[in-house]
Design an enzyme around this catalytic site. Structure first.
Site, short mmCIF file in Angstrom:
data_model
loop_
_atom_site.label_atom_id
_atom_site.label_comp_id
_atom_site.label_asym_id
_atom_site.label_seq_id
_atom_site.Cartn_x
_atom_site.Cartn_y
_atom_site.Cartn_z
N ASP A 13 0.82 -1.22 0.00
CA ASP A 13 0.00 0.00 0.00
C ASP A 13 0.85 1.27 0.00
O ASP A 13 0.65 2.17 0.83
CB ASP A 13 -0.95 0.03 1.23
CG ASP A 13 -1.74 -1.25 1.39
OD1 ASP A 13 -2.14 -1.83 0.37
OD2 ASP A 13 -1.95 -1.69 2.55
N GLU A 185 -11.05 1.00 -3.61
CA GLU A 185 -10.46 1.35 -2.31
C GLU A 185 -9.18 2.13 -2.58
O GLU A 185 -8.89 2.50 -3.71
CB GLU A 185 -10.16 0.07 -1.52
CG GLU A 185 -9.30 -0.92 -2.29
CD GLU A 185 -9.15 -2.27 -1.60
OE1 GLU A 185 -9.63 -2.43 -0.47
OE2 GLU A 185 -8.54 -3.17 -2.20
C1 6LW Z 1 -5.69 -2.07 2.20
C2 6LW Z 1 -6.74 -2.12 1.22
C3 6LW Z 1 -6.77 -3.55 0.89
O1 6LW Z 1 -5.91 -1.13 3.17
O2 6LW Z 1 -5.99 -4.26 1.70
O3 6LW Z 1 -7.68 -5.29 -0.25
C4 6LW Z 1 -5.75 -3.45 2.75
N1 6LW Z 1 -7.51 -4.07 0.05
O4 6LW Z 1 -6.53 -1.27 0.15
C5 6LW Z 1 -4.54 -3.87 3.46
O5 6LW Z 1 -3.39 -3.73 2.67
#
Ligand code: 6LW
Length: 513
Positions: A13, A185
């Site tokens: 991330d 996200e």
């Molecule tokens: C992160 C999000 C995700 O915050 O995984 O699957 C989480 N999505 O973007 C953890 O890395």
């Protein structure tokens, strides 16, 4: 050239940020303490771990957070001489509902001191901050929807933030529902030539992962999706070395070159398991005449080697194979445990709870960053109970580890045993026959060879005897088992005293070759 991944091993991330000639990447740390790794570079080619932002319990207390809870997806930015870091602390992730608390800290320097955390909201994860050129500030995050028959990824919410008090000024407004890839996200907002550009992660953080770009003339939308979206993905391209590519952020160099930091994973040969965890890579990107961004290499495949920016090379000293125990590369589980006493060349662990505990463990770990590695340590430990244990572990989380430890047996005396935890189920491959060892310090070793892991031990540090069967190194990955996993393999030194009397162990070094 830039060689990817620039941050090998568990570093997911990435949020990249430039201040003057310095580039920083903040990455998620989950249940590992201290929280939020910050790497530093001057040329985008050479990176070193500079610091962690959340390094005191004033800033972060993760006692008992679940595996892969804790710190998710930080966003690092800089505005008007202040660093801003927002992040989620995840308290619960395995249920339909999620408990995600979003916070903001600020600091005058990347090395702190960081302010007390300001609570923002808890509606979802991946908070991010945008500083508009009119002085206004906005927070974005994904909103989690637990209702049946709904996509859990409700959309990207925007809220204005008071630039002085950091208080949220209005209620959240969903500005982007995502592209058809879905699972939207990891938002980051940028402004260029009058357009707001919203970069999001889509497709989920596994093999379908992607980076999606959308733009609008107004911050609240409507956002139009890039005509050739996604701008980055490894989905359905099993031949690429860098898999799982997505969750990206952008940075400009002073002379106008643009780079994109993103998450990636490198599966072990012949598998779909990444025991190094999710890593960070960089791509060169270009703004086209039509105002859209694309990879400089064309297409949307992540490149392993990428042209470096036109910046003077700035290498860092090579890391020694035996890192001093006070190096920031080492991490503890959930809290800065009082049972972990670190001097540069001596680690003292006061025996604490089991490797399955989410409370007080005496464990110090560092990331595995290569699929092949030989790890050696020297341990001094005088167990007088079978409940005294100390040794060397390949540790993913409380459900997944391989552990070679010194302990005590009434008939054998001091002996070595192996404990495997496979998706929460314990196995002891030496069965009732642990291996007796002589008194005094001994050496413990583990050799990672792609999917295989072999333990060994030595009385003199010269001649090593293999102990136990070849173990499965691939199971120490996000991709294995029945629980969510977002971290990576750690090489850990650990000590348990299940009697509760804190029998100590000492380690002189941890060598990784
Ligand atoms: C992160 C999000 C995700 O915050 O995984 O699957 C989480 N999505 O973007 C953890 O890395």
């Amino acid at each position: 050239m830039i060689r990817n991944p620039v941050l090998p091993g568990f570093n997911p991330d990435p949020s990249i940020c430039r201040v003057g000639d310095d580039y920083y990447i903040a990455t998620s740390t989950f249940e590992w303490f201290p929280g939020v790794q910050i790497h530093h570079s001057r040329d985008l080619v050479h990176w070193h771990l500079l610091t962690h932002a959340l390094h005191e319990t004033r800033l972060l207390d993760m006692c008992a957070v679940p595996n892969s809870g804790g710190i998710w997806a930080p966003c690092l930015s800089h505005n008007d001489d202040l660093f801003y870091l927002c992040y989620t602390i995840v308290h619960e992730l395995n249920s339909a509902t999620k408990d995600c608390r979003n916070y903001l800290v600020t600091a005058p320097s990347i090395e702190g001191p960081w302010s007390d955390p300001v609570f923002l909201n808890a509606s979802g994860f991946d908070p991010s901050l945008f500083h508009d050129d009119d002085g206004r500030k906005y927070m974005l995050n994904m909103v989690w929807d637990h209702r049946p028959e709904h996509s859990p990824f409700y959309g990207i919410a925007l809220q204005e933030l008071d630039a002085v008090t950091m208080a949220l000024l209005d209620s959240p407004e969903i500005i982007f529902k995502g592209s058809p890839l879905g699972l939207t996200e990891g938002p980051h907002l940028y402004k260029r030539n009058g357009f707001y550009y919203l970069l999001t992660a889509e497709g989920g953080t596994e093999y379908e992962h992607a980076a999606t770009l959308a733009r609008s003339m107004a911050i609240r939308g409507p956002y139009e999706i890039h005509p050739e979206n996604p701008i980055l993905t490894s989905s359905k391209k099993p031949y690429l070395i860098l898999q799982k590519s997505g969750h990206a952020s952008l940075v400009d160099t002073p002379n106008g070159e643009t780079y994109m930091a993103h998450l990636c994973g490198r599966p072990l040969p012949g598998t779909k398991r990444c025991n190094l965890g999710r890593e960070t890579a960089l791509q060169k990107v270009e703004w086209r005449d039509d105002g859209w961004l694309t990879l400089a290499a064309g297409g949307n495949d992540p490149q392993e080697t990428v042209p470096a920016p036109h910046l003077p090379p700035y290498p860092w000293p090579a890391e020694p194979s035996r890192l001093p125990f006070d190096s920031p590369r080492y991490a503890t589980l959930r809290t800065p445990s009082e049972c972990v006493i670190r001097q540069p060349d001596l680690l003292r662990l006061m025996g604490a709870e089991s490797l399955e505990s989410r409370f007080g463990q005496a464990l110090l770990g560092r990331r595995l960053i290569s699929q092949k590695a030989t790890v050696t340590t020297r341990i001094t430990f005088e167990p007088v109970s079978f409940q005294h244990m100390a040794g060397l572990a390949a540790y993913y989380n409380t459900y997944l580890f391989h552990y070679l430890y010194l302990s005590y047996d009434e008939s054998l005396g001091r002996c070595l045993q192996i404990h495997i935890c496979d998706d929460g189920k314990s196995h002891f491959p030496l069965g009732p026959n642990p291996v007796p060892v002589p008194d005094g310090p001994i050496f413990l070793r583990m050799v990672f060879d792609d999917c295989l892991l072999q333990f060994a031990w030595s009385a003199d540090g010269e001649l090593f005897d293999e102990i136990g069967p070849e173990l499965d190194a691939s199971m120490l990955s996000d991709d294995y088992g029945t629980h969510w996993g977002f971290t990576g393999t750690f090489i850990a030194l650990a000590c348990q005293d299940l009697t509760g009397t804190q029998q100590p162990a000492e380690f002189n070094f941890l060598e990784i070759l």
